[in-house]
Design a protein around this motif. Structure first.
Motif, PDB file in Angstrom:
ATOM      1  N   LYS A 231      32.795  46.435  40.588  1.00 39.34           N
ATOM      2  CA  LYS A 231      31.454  46.861  40.197  1.00 39.34           C
ATOM      3  C   LYS A 231      31.447  47.707  38.932  1.00 39.34           C
ATOM      4  O   LYS A 231      30.440  48.278  38.575  1.00 39.34           O
ATOM      5  CB  LYS A 231      30.803  47.643  41.330  1.00 39.34           C
ATOM      6  N   LEU A 232      32.536  47.760  38.229  1.00 37.59           N
ATOM      7  CA  LEU A 232      32.619  48.658  37.081  1.00 37.59           C
ATOM      8  C   LEU A 232      32.101  48.053  35.787  1.00 37.59           C
ATOM      9  O   LEU A 232      31.694  48.782  34.894  1.00 37.59           O
ATOM     10  CB  LEU A 232      34.061  49.141  36.889  1.00 37.59           C
ATOM     11  N   THR A 233      32.083  46.734  35.640  1.00 38.14           N
ATOM     12  CA  THR A 233      31.684  46.125  34.372  1.00 38.14           C
ATOM     13  C   THR A 233      30.469  45.220  34.485  1.00 38.14           C
ATOM     14  O   THR A 233      30.080  44.602  33.514  1.00 38.14           O
ATOM     15  CB  THR A 233      32.846  45.305  33.777  1.00 38.14           C
ATOM     16  N   GLY A 234      29.861  45.098  35.641  1.00 33.42           N
ATOM     17  CA  GLY A 234      28.678  44.261  35.807  1.00 33.42           C
ATOM     18  C   GLY A 234      28.996  42.875  36.327  1.00 33.42           C
ATOM     19  O   GLY A 234      28.270  42.332  37.132  1.00 33.42           O
ATOM     20  N   ALA A 235      30.059  42.270  35.854  1.00 40.67           N
ATOM     21  CA  ALA A 235      30.509  40.967  36.341  1.00 40.67           C
ATOM     22  C   ALA A 235      32.011  41.071  36.577  1.00 40.67           C
ATOM     23  O   ALA A 235      32.729  41.609  35.744  1.00 40.67           O
ATOM     24  CB  ALA A 235      30.216  39.870  35.320  1.00 40.67           C
ATOM     25  N   PRO A 236      32.478  40.580  37.703  1.00 36.00           N
ATOM     26  CA  PRO A 236      33.911  40.688  37.977  1.00 36.00           C
ATOM     27  C   PRO A 236      34.724  39.815  37.031  1.00 36.00           C
ATOM     28  O   PRO A 236      34.316  38.715  36.673  1.00 36.00           O
ATOM     29  CB  PRO A 236      34.034  40.193  39.414  1.00 36.00           C
ATOM     30  N   SER A 237      35.862  40.315  36.638  1.00 38.88           N
ATOM     31  CA  SER A 237      36.774  39.490  35.841  1.00 38.88           C
ATOM     32  C   SER A 237      37.580  38.626  36.796  1.00 38.88           C
ATOM     33  O   SER A 237      37.657  38.897  38.001  1.00 38.88           O
ATOM     34  CB  SER A 237      37.721  40.369  35.025  1.00 38.88           C
TER      35      SER A 237
ATOM     36  N   LYS B   3      40.957  37.983  41.730  1.00 43.84           N
ATOM     37  CA  LYS B   3      42.254  37.632  42.324  1.00 43.84           C
ATOM     38  C   LYS B   3      42.861  38.816  43.066  1.00 43.84           C
ATOM     39  O   LYS B   3      43.348  38.658  44.192  1.00 43.84           O
ATOM     40  CB  LYS B   3      43.212  37.137  41.243  1.00 43.84           C
ATOM     41  N   VAL B   4      42.838  40.007  42.454  1.00 42.34           N
ATOM     42  CA  VAL B   4      43.392  41.205  43.099  1.00 42.34           C
ATOM     43  C   VAL B   4      42.661  41.491  44.410  1.00 42.34           C
ATOM     44  O   VAL B   4      43.268  41.877  45.404  1.00 42.34           O
ATOM     45  CB  VAL B   4      43.318  42.423  42.150  1.00 42.34           C
ATOM     46  N   ALA B   5      41.344  41.257  44.411  1.00 45.41           N
ATOM     47  CA  ALA B   5      40.537  41.522  45.600  1.00 45.41           C
ATOM     48  C   ALA B   5      40.592  40.375  46.613  1.00 45.41           C
ATOM     49  O   ALA B   5      39.931  40.435  47.648  1.00 45.41           O
ATOM     50  CB  ALA B   5      39.087  41.794  45.188  1.00 45.41           C
ATOM     51  N   GLY B   6      41.367  39.332  46.331  1.00 50.57           N
ATOM     52  CA  GLY B   6      41.486  38.206  47.255  1.00 50.57           C
ATOM     53  C   GLY B   6      40.239  37.357  47.331  1.00 50.57           C
ATOM     54  O   GLY B   6      39.931  36.771  48.363  1.00 50.57           O
ATOM     55  N   ARG B   7      39.491  37.235  46.230  1.00 50.17           N
ATOM     56  CA  ARG B   7      38.213  36.549  46.239  1.00 50.17           C
ATOM     57  C   ARG B   7      38.232  35.263  45.408  1.00 50.17           C
ATOM     58  O   ARG B   7      37.189  34.762  45.010  1.00 50.17           O
ATOM     59  CB  ARG B   7      37.118  37.480  45.733  1.00 50.17           C
ATOM     60  N   PHE B   8      39.430  34.725  45.145  1.00 48.84           N
ATOM     61  CA  PHE B   8      39.555  33.501  44.364  1.00 48.84           C
ATOM     62  C   PHE B   8      40.683  32.677  44.976  1.00 48.84           C
ATOM     63  O   PHE B   8      41.728  33.228  45.337  1.00 48.84           O
ATOM     64  CB  PHE B   8      39.874  33.834  42.894  1.00 48.84           C
ATOM     65  N   PRO B   9      40.497  31.351  45.111  1.00 54.32           N
ATOM     66  CA  PRO B   9      41.538  30.556  45.772  1.00 54.32           C
ATOM     67  C   PRO B   9      42.855  30.574  45.009  1.00 54.32           C
ATOM     68  O   PRO B   9      42.884  30.563  43.782  1.00 54.32           O
ATOM     69  CB  PRO B   9      40.946  29.142  45.814  1.00 54.32           C
ATOM     70  N   SER B  10      43.924  30.596  45.767  1.00 52.25           N
ATOM     71  CA  SER B  10      45.268  30.553  45.187  1.00 52.25           C
ATOM     72  C   SER B  10      45.540  29.158  44.627  1.00 52.25           C
ATOM     73  O   SER B  10      44.792  28.211  44.887  1.00 52.25           O
ATOM     74  CB  SER B  10      46.311  30.873  46.257  1.00 52.25           C
ATOM     75  N   GLU B  11      46.627  29.017  43.877  1.00 47.39           N
ATOM     76  CA  GLU B  11      47.006  27.704  43.343  1.00 47.39           C
ATOM     77  C   GLU B  11      47.233  26.711  44.478  1.00 47.39           C
ATOM     78  O   GLU B  11      46.858  25.544  44.376  1.00 47.39           O
ATOM     79  CB  GLU B  11      48.244  27.828  42.463  1.00 47.39           C
ATOM     80  N   GLU B  12      47.838  27.155  45.557  1.00 47.08           N
ATOM     81  CA  GLU B  12      48.069  26.279  46.707  1.00 47.08           C
ATOM     82  C   GLU B  12      46.752  25.851  47.355  1.00 47.08           C
ATOM     83  O   GLU B  12      46.554  24.676  47.671  1.00 47.08           O
ATOM     84  CB  GLU B  12      48.941  26.995  47.742  1.00 47.08           C
TER      85      GLU B  12
END
Length: 172
Positions: free
Chosen positions: A12-18, A23-32
């Motif tokens: 929530k620090l920049t308005g849109a997540p990078s 990835k750090v927050a576990g909110r994007f699918p892994s390569e597998e």
């Protein structure tokens, strides 16, 4: 996972997540996980009382739980990438990504609430989370069914190497 905009994940620090924050927050699918086919990706960072995505998922792959202010989590073993959750999200924070579309191209299905609505076959500019043009794309389909409550779900194809960056199209 509950996020209060801490420095640990920064969502929530920049308005849109990078992408890195997601990835750090576990909110994007892994390569597998992405090799399984189409998957819903929820980039929701608002801890507000909201759970239509959980209610809409026919596979029970999205979980908000208690309290209702939890951020939604996806079980990628259950998600089939049907996209029903896309139009039901009031925050327009859900897309379906398909890394396996072809050997050189990926697709993304995303909510679109602007006019004019793009048309099948139309060339478009694909953009990242900050609205910057990343690459060219082509509209594959537009679902503007009444069940979507005026939120068109647009699917575009684009070069696979931009799978992680692309989030939408530049407004027409």
């Amino acid at each position: 996972m509950n996020c209060n905009g801490c420095k640990k994940c920064g969502l929530k620090l920049t308005g849109a997540p990078s992408l890195e924050e997601l990835k750090v927050a576990g909110r994007f699918p892994s390569e597998e996980e992405r090799m399984k086919g189409p998957l819903a990706v929820i980039e929701c960072i608002e801890e507000i009382p909201c759970n239509p995505c959980e209610s809409a998922c026919p596979q029970d792959a999205i979980h908000v739980g208690n309290p209702i202010t939890n951020l939604p989590a996806i079980d990628y073993d259950k998600c089939i990438g049907c996209g029903i959750c896309i139009a039901c999200c009031p925050g327009l924070a859900i897309c379906v990504r398909d890394y396996t579309y072809s050997s050189s191209e990926a697709t993304i299905s995303f909510p679109y609430e602007y006019l004019p609505i793009p048309e099948k076959g139309q060339a478009v500019k694909m953009v990242d989370r900050q609205g910057q043009v990343v690459c060219d794309g082509i509209i594959l389909r537009v679902n503007n069914a009444p069940a979507n409550h005026s939120t068109a779900v647009v699917t575009a194809v684009f070069p696979k190497e931009y799978y992680e960056q692309v989030i939408s199209i530049r407004r027409l």
